[in-house]
Design a protein around this motif. Structure first.
Motif, short mmCIF file in Angstrom:
data_model
loop_
_atom_site.label_atom_id
_atom_site.label_comp_id
_atom_site.label_asym_id
_atom_site.label_seq_id
_atom_site.Cartn_x
_atom_site.Cartn_y
_atom_site.Cartn_z
N ILE A 131 0.82 -1.22 0.00
CA ILE A 131 0.00 0.00 0.00
C ILE A 131 0.86 1.27 0.00
O ILE A 131 0.43 2.33 0.44
N GLY A 132 2.08 1.15 -0.51
CA GLY A 132 2.89 2.35 -0.73
C GLY A 132 3.89 2.69 0.33
O GLY A 132 4.48 3.77 0.32
N GLY A 133 4.13 1.77 1.28
CA GLY A 133 5.05 2.06 2.36
C GLY A 133 6.51 1.96 1.97
O GLY A 133 6.88 1.14 1.12
N GLU A 134 7.33 2.78 2.59
CA GLU A 134 8.78 2.74 2.37
C GLU A 134 9.56 2.74 3.68
O GLU A 134 10.70 2.28 3.69
N ILE A 135 8.96 3.26 4.76
CA ILE A 135 9.66 3.41 6.04
C ILE A 135 8.83 2.77 7.15
O ILE A 135 7.62 2.98 7.24
N ILE A 136 9.49 1.99 8.02
CA ILE A 136 8.88 1.53 9.27
C ILE A 136 9.80 1.96 10.40
O ILE A 136 11.01 1.72 10.36
N VAL A 137 9.21 2.60 11.41
CA VAL A 137 9.97 3.15 12.53
C VAL A 137 10.01 2.11 13.66
O VAL A 137 8.96 1.65 14.14
N TYR A 138 11.22 1.77 14.09
CA TYR A 138 11.36 0.90 15.26
C TYR A 138 11.78 1.71 16.47
O TYR A 138 12.95 2.01 16.68
N GLY A 139 10.77 2.13 17.23
CA GLY A 139 10.98 2.69 18.55
C GLY A 139 10.55 1.63 19.54
O GLY A 139 11.35 0.93 20.14
N SER A 140 9.21 1.51 19.69
CA SER A 140 8.62 0.36 20.40
C SER A 140 9.34 0.06 21.70
O SER A 140 9.85 -1.05 21.92
N SER A 141 9.38 1.04 22.60
CA SER A 141 10.14 0.88 23.83
C SER A 141 9.68 -0.30 24.66
O SER A 141 10.48 -0.95 25.35
N GLY A 142 8.38 -0.61 24.61
CA GLY A 142 7.88 -1.73 25.38
C GLY A 142 8.48 -3.05 24.97
O GLY A 142 8.53 -4.00 25.76
N SER A 143 8.94 -3.14 23.74
CA SER A 143 9.53 -4.39 23.25
C SER A 143 11.00 -4.53 23.61
O SER A 143 11.54 -5.63 23.56
N ARG A 144 11.63 -3.41 23.96
CA ARG A 144 13.09 -3.45 24.11
C ARG A 144 13.60 -2.93 25.45
O ARG A 144 14.78 -3.09 25.76
N ASN A 145 12.76 -2.29 26.26
CA ASN A 145 13.23 -1.77 27.53
C ASN A 145 13.79 -2.89 28.40
O ASN A 145 13.25 -4.00 28.45
N LEU A 146 14.87 -2.57 29.12
CA LEU A 146 15.51 -3.55 29.98
C LEU A 146 14.75 -3.70 31.29
O LEU A 146 14.33 -2.71 31.89
N GLU A 147 14.57 -4.94 31.71
CA GLU A 147 14.08 -5.17 33.06
C GLU A 147 15.23 -4.95 34.04
O GLU A 147 16.41 -5.03 33.67
N GLU A 148 14.89 -4.66 35.28
CA GLU A 148 15.91 -4.35 36.28
C GLU A 148 16.92 -5.49 36.40
O GLU A 148 16.55 -6.66 36.52
N GLY A 149 18.18 -5.12 36.31
CA GLY A 149 19.25 -6.11 36.46
C GLY A 149 19.65 -6.81 35.18
O GLY A 149 20.63 -7.58 35.19
N TYR A 150 18.93 -6.54 34.08
CA TYR A 150 19.25 -7.23 32.83
C TYR A 150 20.46 -6.56 32.17
O TYR A 150 20.62 -5.34 32.21
N SER A 151 21.29 -7.35 31.54
CA SER A 151 22.53 -6.86 30.93
C SER A 151 22.24 -5.97 29.72
O SER A 151 21.58 -6.41 28.77
N GLU A 152 22.75 -4.75 29.75
CA GLU A 152 22.59 -3.87 28.60
C GLU A 152 23.34 -4.41 27.39
O GLU A 152 22.85 -4.32 26.26
N GLU A 153 24.50 -4.97 27.62
CA GLU A 153 25.26 -5.54 26.51
C GLU A 153 24.48 -6.67 25.84
O GLU A 153 24.42 -6.74 24.61
N ARG A 154 23.87 -7.52 26.64
CA ARG A 154 23.06 -8.61 26.08
C ARG A 154 21.85 -8.04 25.35
O ARG A 154 21.48 -8.53 24.27
N ALA A 155 21.23 -7.01 25.90
CA ALA A 155 20.06 -6.39 25.26
C ALA A 155 20.42 -5.81 23.89
O ALA A 155 19.69 -5.98 22.92
N LEU A 156 21.54 -5.12 23.82
CA LEU A 156 21.97 -4.54 22.54
C LEU A 156 22.25 -5.64 21.52
O LEU A 156 21.93 -5.49 20.34
N THR A 157 22.80 -6.74 21.97
CA THR A 157 23.02 -7.88 21.07
C THR A 157 21.69 -8.42 20.57
O THR A 157 21.55 -8.73 19.38
N GLN A 158 20.71 -8.54 21.44
CA GLN A 158 19.39 -9.03 21.03
C GLN A 158 18.72 -8.08 20.05
O GLN A 158 18.08 -8.52 19.08
N ILE A 159 18.83 -6.78 20.29
CA ILE A 159 18.24 -5.80 19.36
C ILE A 159 18.92 -5.90 18.00
O ILE A 159 18.26 -5.86 16.95
#
Length: 255
Positions: free
Chosen positions: A91-119
């Protein structure tokens, strides 16, 4: 530069009347990746009759479909992204924005390095689908009020470079830049990777022209980056019919 607004199809006629170039819809509301083709057909028919194309999409991944953490469902993610990219292209799309903080925010104590690897792993998978359908996924920084990982343009640029796929680029959003007190030079530094822009009056996150905020430095940074692409208003409106025109005239004034 070309201007649009993040809004629903209900407002597309007004955008066209004012002079906007495109509309930015929501992935979950317009592409409905986990609903049937029959359901999507109804949206396709509405888009076919609309005066503007939905060239960009925000609101990508729902919060219950995690990219980061111990409950990542890779199969569901892949199906979701493939459907979203395919339907966007139809339907004419060219851009999809990945912000979606709920999908990527770290839970307390979770490794930021591991999170960046998963993203990065998620975006590499997403690039497979995006590149198949001619879509670019842009990494949106989310400020500390809403997110706790990839909060600046510099962070988004670093992630795009890390993935290093033609289907993954960076986004600059003035609201998040302002909230993080990020130097506008970071926009210039991201020039070769910058593929989409969101704008708002960044103090209240309202529409451009709502007060006397001066966008000059922001537009100078975009100019210095050689950016000539889309700019979407992602903001609050008091009276959409009137305010959409005010925003358009304000943005055109800076150009």
């Amino acid at each position: 530069m070309r201007f649009g607004i993040c809004t629903s199809l209900d407002n597309v006629n007004r955008l066209a009347e004012v002079g906007y170039d495109y509309i930015e819809l929501g992935v979950r509301s317009a592409l409905i990746p986990e609903q049937t083709e029959d359901d999507f057909q109804k949206i396709k028919e509405r888009v076919a009759e609309a005066p503007l194309k939905p060239e960009a999409y925000a609101g990508f991944i729902p919060g219950d479909l995690r990219v980061v953490g111990t409950t990542v469902d890779s199969s569901r993610l892949s199906r979701y992204v493939e459907t979203a990219c395919r339907r966007a292209s139809e339907i004419g799309g060219e851009i999809i924005v990945y912000g979606s903080s709920g999908s990527r925010n770290l839970e307390e104590g979770y490794s930021e390095e591991r999170a960046l690897t998963q993203i990065a792993e998620f975006l590499d998978m997403a690039a497979d689908h995006a590149e198949t359908y001619g879509i670019i996924i842009v990494v949106e920084p989310i400020c500390k009020k809403e997110g706790n990982i990839i909060r600046t343009v510099a962070d988004g640029l670093a992630m795009a470079k890390r993935v290093n796929r033609k289907g993954i680029k960076a986004l600059a959003d003035l609201y998040h830049i302002w909230q993080e007190n990020e130097p506008l030079q970071n926009i210039v530094d991201a020039a070769d990777w910058l593929a989409h822009v969101h704008i708002a009056e960044p103090v209240k996150r309202s529409y451009p022209g709502n007060d006397d905020f001066d966008f000059t430095d922001f537009f100078i940074a975009l100019k210095n980056a050689g950016y000539e692409g889309r700019i979407s208003c992602e903001c609050k409106f008091d009276n959409f019919h009137i305010d959409a025109e005010t925003a358009y005239k304000t943005l055109k004034g800076y150009i």
